[in-house]
Write a protein that holds these residues in place. Structure first.
Motif, PDB file in Angstrom:
ATOM      1  N   CYS A  18       0.840  -1.206   0.000  1.00  9.72           N
ATOM      2  CA  CYS A  18       0.000   0.000   0.000  1.00  9.72           C
ATOM      3  C   CYS A  18       0.877   1.259   0.000  1.00  9.72           C
ATOM      4  O   CYS A  18       1.744   1.431   0.863  1.00  9.72           O
ATOM      5  CB  CYS A  18      -0.915  -0.036   1.220  1.00  9.72           C
ATOM      6  N   CYS A  48       0.621   3.264   3.237  1.00 12.12           N
ATOM      7  CA  CYS A  48       1.368   2.632   4.335  1.00 12.12           C
ATOM      8  C   CYS A  48       2.861   2.924   4.168  1.00 12.12           C
ATOM      9  O   CYS A  48       3.564   3.160   5.155  1.00 12.12           O
ATOM     10  CB  CYS A  48       1.122   1.125   4.365  1.00 12.12           C
ATOM     11  N   HIS A  95      -3.584   0.580   8.399  1.00  6.77           N
ATOM     12  CA  HIS A  95      -4.182   0.256   7.104  1.00  6.77           C
ATOM     13  C   HIS A  95      -5.605  -0.267   7.282  1.00  6.77           C
ATOM     14  O   HIS A  95      -5.830  -1.351   7.809  1.00  6.77           O
ATOM     15  CB  HIS A  95      -3.353  -0.778   6.340  1.00  6.77           C
ATOM     16  N   HIS A 153      -6.726   2.512   1.040  1.00  7.37           N
ATOM     17  CA  HIS A 153      -6.369   2.878   2.422  1.00  7.37           C
ATOM     18  C   HIS A 153      -7.191   4.136   2.687  1.00  7.37           C
ATOM     19  O   HIS A 153      -6.953   5.166   2.038  1.00  7.37           O
ATOM     20  CB  HIS A 153      -4.847   3.132   2.491  1.00  7.37           C
TER      21      HIS A 153
HETATM   22 ZN    ZN Z   1      -2.238   1.162   3.717  1.00 10.68          ZN
END
Ligand code: ZN
Ligand code: 5GP
Length: 136
Positions: free
Chosen positions: A4, A7, A46, A97
């Protein structure tokens, strides 16, 4: 390791123009803004959907979004802003996300959300009112 992008921004693996960071929330500038100063506000954990956020995360997220919105309009001189959240692919969510968009707006900026105004069929509004209330 998470794939992600947000993230990775939280972990400092990829750079971002960070605005503010708290224990649970981060805010940074969108790399492809609707208008200059367009900011994103996301929980550090997340989570894909707003519906999966804990109440404590949601509180801080909204609080930071308001604080960032105030700073963005002061910094850009914009008279208005939108706070938007796309939840799910069909709603335009690209980054899985959860995040709020804080978008400074100006009546001359040429950006239109394309809002439409449908009409309810006879009895439909009452039916939906009941169905939604039963799911609260
Ligand atoms: Zn994430
Ligand atoms: P969504 O459609 O998921 O609500 O919005 C995702 C937003 O993330 C888009 O406005 C896009 O420009 C922004 N974005 C995508 N990748 C990056 C990135 O690597 N860095 C930053 N700062 N923003 C990104």
């Amino acid at each position: 390791m998470s794939e992600c992008i947000f993230c990775k921004i939280v972990d400092g693996q990829i750079p971002a123009a960070k605005l503010i960071e708290t224990e649970k929330v981060i805010s940074f500038l969108d790399i492809n803004p609707v208008n200059p100063g367009h900011a994103l506000v996301a929980p550090k954990r997340h989570v894909s959907s707003l519906l999966d956020l804990r109440q404590d995360e949601l509180h801080v997220l909204m609080f930071v979004a308001k604080r960032v919105a105030a700073a963005v309009i002061r910094a850009t001189g914009s008279p208005a802003f939108n706070i938007l959240q796309n939840d799910g692919e069909a709603a335009g969510q690209i980054i899985d996300h959860v995040h709020f968009h804080v978008i400074p707006r100006d009546s001359e900026d040429g950006f239109r959300l394309g809002w439409r105004h449908l009409k309810y069929a006879e009895g439909q509004i009452e039916q939906l009112q009941q169905a939604i209330q039963q799911n609260l």
